[in-house]
Design a protein around this motif. Structure first.
Motif, PDB file in Angstrom:
ATOM      1  N   ALA A   6      -2.067  19.837  28.605  1.00 22.30           N
ATOM      2  CA  ALA A   6      -3.522  19.762  28.646  1.00 22.30           C
ATOM      3  C   ALA A   6      -4.138  21.120  28.309  1.00 22.30           C
ATOM      4  O   ALA A   6      -5.114  21.208  27.562  1.00 22.30           O
ATOM      5  N   LEU A   7      -3.564  22.176  28.859  1.00 19.58           N
ATOM      6  CA  LEU A   7      -4.038  23.540  28.602  1.00 19.58           C
ATOM      7  C   LEU A   7      -2.838  24.466  28.454  1.00 19.58           C
ATOM      8  O   LEU A   7      -1.867  24.362  29.212  1.00 19.58           O
ATOM      9  N   ALA A  30       0.549  20.810  32.422  1.00 13.94           N
ATOM     10  CA  ALA A  30       0.782  19.444  31.966  1.00 13.94           C
ATOM     11  C   ALA A  30      -0.421  18.565  32.262  1.00 13.94           C
ATOM     12  O   ALA A  30      -1.150  18.776  33.242  1.00 13.94           O
ATOM     13  N   ALA A  31      -0.630  17.572  31.418  1.00 19.06           N
ATOM     14  CA  ALA A  31      -1.729  16.621  31.605  1.00 19.06           C
ATOM     15  C   ALA A  31      -1.453  15.747  32.823  1.00 19.06           C
ATOM     16  O   ALA A  31      -0.307  15.480  33.190  1.00 19.06           O
ATOM     17  N   GLY A  32      -2.537  15.317  33.468  1.00 21.53           N
ATOM     18  CA  GLY A  32      -2.416  14.394  34.581  1.00 21.53           C
ATOM     19  C   GLY A  32      -1.903  15.015  35.861  1.00 21.53           C
ATOM     20  O   GLY A  32      -1.343  14.318  36.709  1.00 21.53           O
ATOM     21  N   GLN A 161     -11.398  14.890  30.287  1.00 17.91           N
ATOM     22  CA  GLN A 161      -9.944  14.840  30.455  1.00 17.91           C
ATOM     23  C   GLN A 161      -9.429  16.028  31.259  1.00 17.91           C
ATOM     24  O   GLN A 161      -8.365  15.947  31.878  1.00 17.91           O
ATOM     25  N   VAL A 162     -10.163  17.137  31.212  1.00 17.94           N
ATOM     26  CA  VAL A 162      -9.765  18.355  31.921  1.00 17.94           C
ATOM     27  C   VAL A 162     -10.956  18.852  32.733  1.00 17.94           C
ATOM     28  O   VAL A 162     -12.060  18.987  32.197  1.00 17.94           O
ATOM     29  N   ALA A 192      -6.591  12.413  34.404  1.00 13.53           N
ATOM     30  CA  ALA A 192      -7.240  13.691  34.124  1.00 13.53           C
ATOM     31  C   ALA A 192      -6.388  14.852  34.643  1.00 13.53           C
ATOM     32  O   ALA A 192      -5.505  14.678  35.483  1.00 13.53           O
ATOM     33  N   THR A 193      -6.686  16.024  34.126  1.00 11.57           N
ATOM     34  CA  THR A 193      -6.042  17.259  34.564  1.00 11.57           C
ATOM     35  C   THR A 193      -7.072  18.083  35.326  1.00 11.57           C
ATOM     36  O   THR A 193      -8.194  18.265  34.844  1.00 11.57           O
TER      37      THR A 193
END
Length: 261
Positions: A6-7, A30-32, A161-162, A192-193
């Motif tokens: 994610a970032l 990591a995402a989520g 999402q973030v 979401a992150t």
């Protein structure tokens, strides 16, 4: 295939007033998942979060969803990444409803009226942050905790999402801190992150992962439940705290209190 983070941050140096605040820092989120950024006062936690949000210049690069942050068109980036900063000012005459509605601006055409979808998102966000009863009051009339809940609603209304939050628990009493925790877990459950700078170590220990910033560097990154993370936390705070299991959760206690047990 390895999932896209994610970032991601690859920072050589971040300066404030000509003084280096962060240096030689690599971070991949990591995402989520929910990552809590912690560390001693002045370590560079808030500066790192501002860099991740694109609000602080740096030498290096930040990527959002696998794409350099600088390459995202502003409106598109604002749909993907939501921000809640410390002690945000402005908009004192706006009603709480209108403040939360600001979170929908990236989804609307210029000067377009809010849609039914926008209104539904704002209502859901105000209810999730326990600020629905405040919707008709002006921001400048609210207490610190009430104001923080309205600003959280603005972030939630983006449906990004973030989500990046700098000291989101400031001014919140314990019940509303629990509400915040429920909101974060709901965001993560929805894919979401979340990245939050926290001083409240016991809340940080509820996160999926913890990033420990110390003296401008990433001292440790790992699962919040990991014994290695607990040892790194204790070291970052000069062994003045100890991490202990209590009723199935990890909590941080002052070392004196830990010895007293």
């Amino acid at each position: 295939m390895r999932p896209v983070a994610a970032l991601q941050a690859q920072l050589q140096q971040v300066l404030l007033g000509g003084r280096p605040i962060l240096q030689d820092l690599r971070l991949s989120l990591a995402a989520g998942r929910w990552t809590a950024i912690v560390g001693p006062n002045g370590a560079g936690k808030s500066t790192l979060l501002r860099v991740l949000a694109g609000l602080q210049p740096c030498t290096g690069q930040v990527q959002l969803l696998g794409r350099p942050l600088a390459d995202w068109p502003a409106r598109e980036r604002a749909r993907r990444l939501a921000w809640l900063g410390q002690q945000e000012g402005g908009g004192e005459d706006l009603l709480a409803w209108d403040v939360a509605m600001l979170g929908r601006l990236p989804h609307r055409a210029w000067l377009a009226a809010p849609t039914a979808q926008d209104c539904a998102a704002v209502q859901a966000a105000l209810r999730a942050s326990q600020a629905w009863a405040l919707r008709g009051r002006r921001l400048g009339e609210l207490s610190g905790g009430e104001r923080q809940r309205v600003l959280l609603a603005r972030l939630l209304a983006v449906q990004a999402q973030v989500a990046l939050m700098d000291e989101p628990l400031a001014h919140l009493d314990p019940p509303h801190q629990a509400d915040w925790l429920a909101s974060v877990r709901a965001l993560v459950a929805g894919g979401a992150t979340v990245v939050s700078v926290l001083h409240e170590l016991n809340m940080a220990l509820q996160a999926d992962d913890i990033a420990i910033i110390h003296a401008g560097r990433l001292a440790h990154f790992g699962a919040a439940a990991s014994s290695a993370t607990h040892r790194a936390l204790q070291a970052a705070f000069a062994h003045r705290i100890a991490i202990h299991p209590v009723q199935g959760q990890w909590i941080a206690l002052p070392q004196e209190a830990a010895h007293a047990d």
